[in-house]
Design a protein around this motif. Structure first.
Motif, PDB file in Angstrom:
ATOM      1  N   VAL A   1      -4.884   5.583   3.140  1.00  0.00           N
ATOM      2  CA  VAL A   1      -3.871   4.483   3.323  1.00  0.00           C
ATOM      3  C   VAL A   1      -4.580   3.949   4.293  1.00  0.00           C
TER       4      VAL A   1
ATOM      5  N   ILE B   1       1.178  -1.089  -0.054  1.00  0.00           N
ATOM      6  CA  ILE B   1       0.248   0.087  -0.094  1.00  0.00           C
ATOM      7  C   ILE B   1       0.782   1.197   0.051  1.00  0.00           C
TER       8      ILE B   1
ATOM      9  N   GLY C   1       1.337   5.533  -0.983  1.00  0.00           N
ATOM     10  CA  GLY C   1       0.902   6.747  -0.861  1.00  0.00           C
ATOM     11  C   GLY C   1       1.799   7.851  -1.081  1.00  0.00           C
TER      12      GLY C   1
ATOM     13  N   LEU D   1       3.669  -0.978   4.155  1.00  0.00           N
ATOM     14  CA  LEU D   1       3.018   0.397   3.886  1.00  0.00           C
ATOM     15  C   LEU D   1       4.176   1.364   3.477  1.00  0.00           C
TER      16      LEU D   1
END
Length: 119
Positions: free
Chosen positions: A84, A74, A76, A100
């Motif tokens: 997120v 993920i 961002g 992340l």
């Protein structure tokens, strides 16, 4: 100088033959599929009304396959912190793995905020 505008009524009779051939082939294919299917016997049709109950015991759990694990990346950028978090909530499962990433445009405070959210 203006062009003469002709209505869109060109002769398209050449399209009729390929469409007709494709339709005949499709229809023949569908008819062969439906005619080769066998009808269920009486024992098969009776089974659909009398389904056995499935019981689960501990010894059956050894025969079952393990649940799959997914890994998510993920990512961002600046301003994507709430997105997120929301995406992580939507896809979260305890067996899965998550990586992340906030790129360099995201501020350090947003990174810390995301880290605090995960703890």
């Amino acid at each position: 100088m203006k062009r003469a505008h002709f209505p869109y009524s060109a002769d398209r009779s050449w399209l009729l033959l390929p469409v007709l051939i494709i339709s005949i082939i499709s229809l023949t294919f569908l008819l062969t599929l439906t005619s080769t299917q066998t009808k269920p016997t009486s024992s098969e049709s009776d089974f659909s009304f009398h389904r056995p109950k499935f019981t689960f015991s501990e010894r059956d759990s050894d025969n079952l396959p393990k649940l799959p694990r997914f890994t998510y990346l993920i990512s961002g950028t600046k301003g994507d912190g709430p997105h997120v978090k929301r995406l992580l909530q939507a896809v979260y499962h305890p067996r899965n793995y998550y990586l992340l990433h906030l790129d360099l445009e995201a501020s350090d405070s947003k990174r810390l905020d995301l880290a605090r959210y995960l703890i």
